[in-house]
Design a protein around this motif. Structure first.
Motif, mmCIF file in Angstrom:
data_model
loop_
_atom_site.group_PDB
_atom_site.id
_atom_site.type_symbol
_atom_site.label_atom_id
_atom_site.label_comp_id
_atom_site.label_asym_id
_atom_site.label_seq_id
_atom_site.Cartn_x
_atom_site.Cartn_y
_atom_site.Cartn_z
ATOM 1 N N ILE A 168 0.351 -13.284 8.423
ATOM 2 C CA ILE A 168 -0.154 -11.912 8.373
ATOM 3 C C ILE A 168 -1.584 -11.962 7.845
ATOM 4 O O ILE A 168 -1.876 -12.684 6.886
ATOM 5 C CB ILE A 168 0.728 -11.051 7.452
ATOM 6 N N GLU A 169 -2.479 -11.222 8.479
ATOM 7 C CA GLU A 169 -3.859 -11.146 8.026
ATOM 8 C C GLU A 169 -4.045 -9.900 7.167
ATOM 9 O O GLU A 169 -3.679 -8.794 7.575
ATOM 10 C CB GLU A 169 -4.818 -11.118 9.218
ATOM 11 N N LYS A 170 -4.644 -10.091 5.998
ATOM 12 C CA LYS A 170 -4.777 -9.004 5.024
ATOM 13 C C LYS A 170 -5.520 -7.804 5.595
ATOM 14 O O LYS A 170 -5.156 -6.664 5.345
ATOM 15 C CB LYS A 170 -5.473 -9.524 3.774
ATOM 16 N N SER A 171 -6.554 -8.055 6.342
ATOM 17 C CA SER A 171 -7.430 -6.971 6.775
ATOM 18 C C SER A 171 -6.983 -6.305 8.066
ATOM 19 O O SER A 171 -7.639 -5.392 8.560
ATOM 20 C CB SER A 171 -8.858 -7.499 6.953
ATOM 21 N N LYS A 172 -5.866 -6.763 8.639
ATOM 22 C CA LYS A 172 -5.422 -6.224 9.916
ATOM 23 C C LYS A 172 -4.011 -5.640 9.804
ATOM 24 O O LYS A 172 -3.228 -6.034 8.945
ATOM 25 C CB LYS A 172 -5.434 -7.314 10.987
ATOM 26 N N GLU A 173 -3.711 -4.709 10.695
ATOM 27 C CA GLU A 173 -2.356 -4.172 10.760
ATOM 28 C C GLU A 173 -1.403 -5.292 11.147
ATOM 29 O O GLU A 173 -1.651 -6.048 12.087
ATOM 30 C CB GLU A 173 -2.289 -3.045 11.787
ATOM 31 N N ASN A 174 -0.302 -5.417 10.420
ATOM 32 C CA ASN A 174 0.590 -6.549 10.685
ATOM 33 C C ASN A 174 1.655 -6.178 11.712
ATOM 34 O O ASN A 174 2.019 -5.001 11.849
ATOM 35 C CB ASN A 174 1.211 -7.069 9.386
ATOM 36 N N PRO A 175 2.160 -7.174 12.424
ATOM 37 C CA PRO A 175 3.137 -6.914 13.492
ATOM 38 C C PRO A 175 4.444 -6.294 13.004
ATOM 39 O O PRO A 175 5.178 -5.712 13.799
ATOM 40 C CB PRO A 175 3.377 -8.303 14.087
ATOM 41 N N LEU A 176 4.749 -6.429 11.716
ATOM 42 C CA LEU A 176 5.983 -5.855 11.186
ATOM 43 C C LEU A 176 5.860 -4.356 10.956
ATOM 44 O O LEU A 176 6.866 -3.684 10.717
ATOM 45 C CB LEU A 176 6.358 -6.546 9.872
ATOM 46 N N GLY A 177 4.649 -3.847 11.009
ATOM 47 C CA GLY A 177 4.448 -2.416 10.804
ATOM 48 C C GLY A 177 4.652 -1.967 9.374
ATOM 49 O O GLY A 177 4.882 -0.781 9.118
ATOM 50 N N LEU A 178 4.543 -2.885 8.410
ATOM 51 C CA LEU A 178 4.761 -2.563 6.999
ATOM 52 C C LEU A 178 3.438 -2.547 6.246
ATOM 53 O O LEU A 178 2.597 -3.426 6.447
ATOM 54 C CB LEU A 178 5.691 -3.596 6.357
ATOM 55 N N GLU A 179 3.273 -1.563 5.384
ATOM 56 C CA GLU A 179 2.130 -1.571 4.476
ATOM 57 C C GLU A 179 2.375 -2.631 3.406
ATOM 58 O O GLU A 179 3.483 -2.752 2.873
ATOM 59 C CB GLU A 179 1.966 -0.196 3.826
ATOM 60 N N LEU A 180 1.340 -3.418 3.097
ATOM 61 C CA LEU A 180 1.481 -4.503 2.135
ATOM 62 C C LEU A 180 0.389 -4.413 1.074
ATOM 63 O O LEU A 180 -0.779 -4.173 1.389
ATOM 64 C CB LEU A 180 1.392 -5.867 2.826
ATOM 65 N N LEU A 181 0.776 -4.624 -0.172
ATOM 66 C CA LEU A 181 -0.159 -4.757 -1.279
ATOM 67 C C LEU A 181 -0.333 -6.239 -1.557
ATOM 68 O O LEU A 181 0.640 -6.948 -1.822
ATOM 69 C CB LEU A 181 0.392 -4.039 -2.515
ATOM 70 N N PHE A 182 -1.568 -6.731 -1.483
ATOM 71 C CA PHE A 182 -1.868 -8.129 -1.791
ATOM 72 C C PHE A 182 -2.357 -8.224 -3.231
ATOM 73 O O PHE A 182 -3.259 -7.486 -3.640
ATOM 74 C CB PHE A 182 -2.948 -8.672 -0.856
ATOM 75 N N VAL A 183 -1.762 -9.132 -4.005
ATOM 76 C CA VAL A 183 -2.166 -9.355 -5.395
ATOM 77 C C VAL A 183 -2.288 -10.853 -5.638
ATOM 78 O O VAL A 183 -1.561 -11.657 -5.053
ATOM 79 C CB VAL A 183 -1.181 -8.711 -6.389
ATOM 80 N N ASP A 184 -3.199 -11.235 -6.537
ATOM 81 C CA ASP A 184 -3.567 -12.639 -6.692
ATOM 82 C C ASP A 184 -3.394 -13.189 -8.102
ATOM 83 O O ASP A 184 -3.728 -14.338 -8.352
ATOM 84 C CB ASP A 184 -5.027 -12.832 -6.280
ATOM 85 N N GLY A 185 -2.875 -12.390 -9.034
ATOM 86 C CA GLY A 185 -2.758 -12.875 -10.394
ATOM 87 C C GLY A 185 -1.623 -13.877 -10.585
ATOM 88 O O GLY A 185 -1.811 -14.926 -11.201
ATOM 89 N N HIS A 186 -0.452 -13.556 -10.054
ATOM 90 C CA HIS A 186 0.698 -14.458 -10.204
ATOM 91 C C HIS A 186 0.499 -15.732 -9.397
ATOM 92 O O HIS A 186 0.742 -16.840 -9.881
ATOM 93 C CB HIS A 186 1.973 -13.745 -9.761
ATOM 94 N N THR A 187 0.073 -15.558 -8.160
ATOM 95 C CA THR A 187 -0.227 -16.668 -7.265
ATOM 96 C C THR A 187 -1.140 -16.119 -6.181
ATOM 97 O O THR A 187 -1.324 -14.911 -6.065
ATOM 98 C CB THR A 187 1.062 -17.278 -6.669
#
Length: 280
Positions: A168-187
């Motif tokens: 899945i590419e962060k900046s593009k609409e994903n094929p699953l049609g789900l909104e996603l929050l990307f976070v980088d602190g844990h990993t």
């Protein structure tokens, strides 16, 4: 869209590692430890039925590691991934997609299992594509020393060799049609689904806020590779969650699947905790 909580099992983790620099006298109020300083943890996954897709978010630890490996985490209880999927009215063959928030062993270990003669691994979900993102996959397959023990070849290589790994590419609409929050602190590039359902906005918490005890912003896991970034990400998210009355789906809290938070004089704190049948 229909949602089903999937309990992939329970285990234990070191309380000190789970709460980092926070003293035990504080964190044990919400997460009591046993004589070995271990706290109870759940591997609570989520099944999303939407259109012609049946998407499973995370898969728990699985069952293919050694007895020695599991002895470190002391699995407890009778819940498991396949029984929980069956109890929700589905078969593993029905799963079309597995969305992996990240590739630590307790989130992706259930994707593959041993075959009958224990000679190789076979997919638990033979018709599914497995979704990660390119940045996190590179991070996991070339791990830093802090996380190396959490990224297991037995979990990652079968997914890659299956030919069903998708990014899945962060900046593009994903094929699953789900909104996603990307976070980088844990990993690097953990992906957290955000769902609109029956008038509620539900956010899958993953390891951003693993248990109710982790709601206060400074309560950050020792496992996080960028703890200061976790502080920023948690603070921003909790403000939004309180302001917009989000319903938070707790992946690791052993007792409580859903919570809401509110602003207080001490910052964002727990407003209410809920069982699944209270909403759905």
């Amino acid at each position: 869209m229909n949602l089903f909580p999937i309990n992939a099992g329970h285990f234990k983790l070191d309380g000190g590692a789970m709460f980092g620099v926070v003293p035990k006298s504080l964190w044990q109020r919400t997460n009591p430890a046993d004589k070995d300083n271990l706290i109870d943890v759940c591997a609570r996954c989520l099944l999303i039925e939407t259109g012609d897709r049946l998407v499973l978010v995370d898969t728990g630890m699985g069952n293919k590691q050694s007895n020695k490996f599991f002895s470190y985490y002391k699995p407890w209880g009778e819940d498991n991934l396949l029984d929980s999927i069956t109890n929700a009215g589905f078969h593993p063959n029905d799963i079309t997609d597995v969305l992996l928030t990240h590739l630590h062993f307790d989130h992706c270990g259930g994707c593959f299992t041993w075959n009958k003669d224990h000679s190789s691994f076979e997919p638990v979900f033979p018709n599914a594509d497995y979704w990660s993102n390119e940045s996190h996959w590179e991070w996991a397959t070339n791990p830093n020393p802090r996380e190396k023990a959490s990224f297991l070849d037995d979990n990652l290589l079968p997914v890659e060799e299956s030919g069903r790994l998708r990014f899945i590419e962060k900046s593009k609409e994903n094929p699953l049609g789900l909104e996603l929050l990307f976070v980088d602190g844990h990993t690097e590039k953990q992906m957290l689904p955000i769902l609109d359902w029956k008038g509620e906005k539900i956010v899958f918490m993953g390891d951003l806020i693993p248990t109710i005890g982790h709601i206060p912003v400074p309560y950050v896991m020792g496992y996080d590779v960028r703890p200061l970034q976790t502080l920023v990400e948690k603070a921003a998210f909790l403000d939004l969650a309180a302001e917009n009355d989000y319903l938070l789906f707790m992946e690791h809290d052993p007792n409580t699947p859903l919570i809401k938070v509110q602003q207080t004089e001490k910052g964002v704190r727990l407003q209410s905790s809920h069982q699944w049948n209270e909403f759905f």
